[in-house]
Design a protein around this motif. Structure first.
Motif, mmCIF file in Angstrom:
data_model
loop_
_atom_site.group_PDB
_atom_site.id
_atom_site.type_symbol
_atom_site.label_atom_id
_atom_site.label_comp_id
_atom_site.label_asym_id
_atom_site.label_seq_id
_atom_site.Cartn_x
_atom_site.Cartn_y
_atom_site.Cartn_z
ATOM 1 N N ALA A 169 0.751 -1.212 -0.104
ATOM 2 C CA ALA A 169 -0.095 0.128 0.042
ATOM 3 C C ALA A 169 0.826 1.046 0.078
ATOM 4 N N ILE A 170 0.194 2.404 -0.687
ATOM 5 C CA ILE A 170 1.056 3.505 -0.597
ATOM 6 C C ILE A 170 -0.138 4.710 0.283
ATOM 7 N N THR A 171 0.550 5.560 0.778
ATOM 8 C CA THR A 171 -0.160 7.036 1.106
ATOM 9 C C THR A 171 0.764 8.097 1.314
ATOM 10 N N GLY A 172 0.642 9.002 0.877
ATOM 11 C CA GLY A 172 1.544 10.173 0.696
ATOM 12 C C GLY A 172 2.754 9.746 -0.051
ATOM 13 N N ASN A 173 3.824 9.632 0.487
ATOM 14 C CA ASN A 173 5.092 9.130 -0.119
ATOM 15 C C ASN A 173 5.686 7.891 0.329
ATOM 16 N N THR A 174 4.810 7.261 1.290
ATOM 17 C CA THR A 174 5.421 6.135 2.065
ATOM 18 C C THR A 174 4.654 4.848 1.579
ATOM 19 N N VAL A 175 5.732 3.608 1.684
ATOM 20 C CA VAL A 175 5.086 2.296 1.064
ATOM 21 C C VAL A 175 4.940 1.512 2.408
ATOM 22 N N PHE A 176 4.207 0.726 2.364
ATOM 23 C CA PHE A 176 3.955 -0.381 3.421
ATOM 24 C C PHE A 176 3.606 -1.645 2.764
ATOM 25 N N ALA A 177 4.045 -2.621 3.351
ATOM 26 C CA ALA A 177 3.838 -4.171 2.930
ATOM 27 C C ALA A 177 3.094 -4.805 4.276
ATOM 28 N N LEU A 178 2.181 -5.711 3.688
ATOM 29 C CA LEU A 178 1.547 -6.667 4.566
ATOM 30 C C LEU A 178 1.878 -8.049 4.422
ATOM 31 N N ALA A 179 2.646 -8.642 5.122
ATOM 32 C CA ALA A 179 3.190 -9.934 4.434
ATOM 33 C C ALA A 179 2.437 -11.189 5.302
ATOM 34 N N ASN A 180 2.209 -10.995 6.804
ATOM 35 C CA ASN A 180 1.687 -11.892 7.262
ATOM 36 C C ASN A 180 0.020 -11.800 7.445
ATOM 37 N N GLY A 181 -0.612 -10.678 6.776
ATOM 38 C CA GLY A 181 -1.944 -10.763 6.962
ATOM 39 C C GLY A 181 -2.593 -9.779 8.119
ATOM 40 N N THR A 182 -1.773 -9.576 9.206
ATOM 41 C CA THR A 182 -2.171 -8.764 10.136
ATOM 42 C C THR A 182 -1.559 -7.391 10.448
ATOM 43 N N ASP A 183 -0.096 -7.447 10.234
ATOM 44 C CA ASP A 183 0.726 -6.163 10.512
ATOM 45 C C ASP A 183 1.262 -5.578 9.233
ATOM 46 N N TRP A 184 1.016 -4.246 9.205
ATOM 47 C CA TRP A 184 1.686 -3.468 8.054
ATOM 48 C C TRP A 184 3.242 -3.119 8.357
ATOM 49 N N THR A 185 4.018 -2.985 7.713
ATOM 50 C CA THR A 185 5.509 -2.737 7.805
ATOM 51 C C THR A 185 5.920 -1.528 6.916
ATOM 52 N N GLN A 186 6.373 -0.609 7.418
ATOM 53 C CA GLN A 186 6.714 0.346 6.527
ATOM 54 C C GLN A 186 8.036 0.117 5.848
ATOM 55 N N ILE A 187 7.972 -0.049 4.438
ATOM 56 C CA ILE A 187 9.188 -0.384 3.927
ATOM 57 C C ILE A 187 9.978 0.713 2.991
ATOM 58 N N ALA A 188 9.383 1.841 2.809
ATOM 59 C CA ALA A 188 10.044 2.826 2.104
ATOM 60 C C ALA A 188 9.538 4.286 2.322
ATOM 61 N N THR A 189 10.350 5.288 2.391
ATOM 62 C CA THR A 189 9.795 6.656 2.168
ATOM 63 C C THR A 189 10.360 7.059 0.902
ATOM 64 N N ILE A 190 9.604 7.500 -0.060
ATOM 65 C CA ILE A 190 10.116 7.518 -1.441
ATOM 66 C C ILE A 190 10.504 9.229 -1.583
ATOM 67 N N LYS A 191 11.425 9.530 -1.938
ATOM 68 C CA LYS A 191 12.142 10.866 -2.172
ATOM 69 C C LYS A 191 12.824 10.988 -3.488
ATOM 70 N N ASN A 192 12.535 12.063 -4.185
ATOM 71 C CA ASN A 192 13.148 12.336 -5.414
ATOM 72 C C ASN A 192 13.765 13.662 -5.293
ATOM 73 N N GLY A 193 15.122 13.503 -4.945
ATOM 74 C CA GLY A 193 15.915 14.865 -4.820
ATOM 75 C C GLY A 193 15.312 15.574 -3.519
ATOM 76 N N GLY A 194 15.112 17.045 -3.861
ATOM 77 C CA GLY A 194 14.316 17.817 -2.720
ATOM 78 C C GLY A 194 12.770 17.879 -2.826
#
Length: 276
Positions: free
Chosen positions: A65-90
């Motif tokens: 899932a994405i929201t704003g500039n952040t990417v989350f993953a749900l691997a086990n069906g119950t807990d989301w993990t933040q896997i990235a904050t996407i940036k493009n320069g400034g």
């Protein structure tokens, strides 16, 4: 058509894994899961913010899932993990869409610098953590992205479409004007629509036909399954009757806007206002 009410400002997105649905909503840090599309369980999240637009997909092994500039993953069906904050320069990014093409993630949206828009953003990643930016058109923004093993396409806010040809992004004229709101594949043809309610189709790369296919109300999202197109509108669910005209279906007791229809292989599921 059946539905259940939930406390949410407005549902944003739903994804199907082949055995489970996950639905995301604005104003909720929690998310909803269901194995049958009728009985849903709300599950809280310690990392998912309770604000902003959220988009969720299934990549073949996990929900992302994405929201704003952040990417989350749900691997086990119950807990989301933040896997990235996407940036493009400034630039500060507002991601609007995410897709999985079988080997990489694709995101699209708009960047901003010092509080002002700085152009459209398209990014790719093989693992969801490290991202490469393929496009940054300062004159527009992107509303939707779609990809598969053959090609990828991104919808722009100026009515144009960008198609990935394997080495670069090629600009195509959809024949539509204004902001483009949705894109799907129907067999070998691509189908796009504008917020004004016009529909355009393409069976050949670079060639789009609009005709007079006008949807009775502006759709918000569209998908296909078993050769059938289904779109979500502000007040009704929309289906084409003959490829040129669309019919409206308003479920009794449910309210729009209806968004993000998905095809499970045997039926469609669509999100409504505080209902599924």
């Amino acid at each position: 058509i059946d539905g259940n009410p939930y406390r949410a400002n407005e549902f944003d997105s739903v994804a199907w894994s082949g055995s489970r649905f996950v639905a995301m909503a604005q104003g909720m840090s929690a998310f909803l899961v269901s194995d049958d599309g009728l009985n849903w369980t709300s599950t809280s999240s310690d990392v998912m913010p309770g604000y902003g637009t959220k988009k969720v997909i299934w990549d073949g092994s996990r929900f992302v899932a994405i929201t704003g500039n952040t990417v989350f993953a749900l691997a086990n069906g119950t807990d989301w993990t933040q896997i990235a904050t996407i940036k493009n320069g400034g630039s500060s990014l507002s991601l609007q869409s995410i897709a999985w093409d079988g080997s990489r993630y694709l995101v699209a949206g708009v960047g901003s610098a010092n509080g002002s828009p700085s152009g459209g953003i398209i990014g790719t990643s093989a693992n969801g953590v490290t991202w490469t930016f393929l496009s940054a058109d300062p004159s527009t923004y992107y509303t939707h992205i779609m990809g598969d093993a053959v090609s990828a396409m991104a919808l722009r806010g100026d009515g144009m479409i960008e198609r990935w040809d394997g080495s670069t992004w090629v600009l195509e004229n959809s024949g539509l004007t204004g902001e483009l709101g949705g894109l799907t594949k129907n067999g070998t043809a691509s189908v796009a629509f504008s917020r004004a309610g016009m529909v355009s189709t393409s069976a050949t790369a670079g060639i789009w036909q609009t005709g007079d296919r006008r949807v009775s109300q502006p759709p918000r999202s569209i998908t296909s399954g078993n050769g059938v197109l289904v779109a979500g509108g502000e007040e009704a669910i929309l289906r084409p009757t003959d490829g040129r005209n669309w019919t409206r279906e308003t479920p009794v007791g449910l309210r729009g806007p209806f968004v993000d229809p998905v095809w499970t292989g045997s039926r469609f599921l669509i999100l409504g206002e505080s209902c599924i």
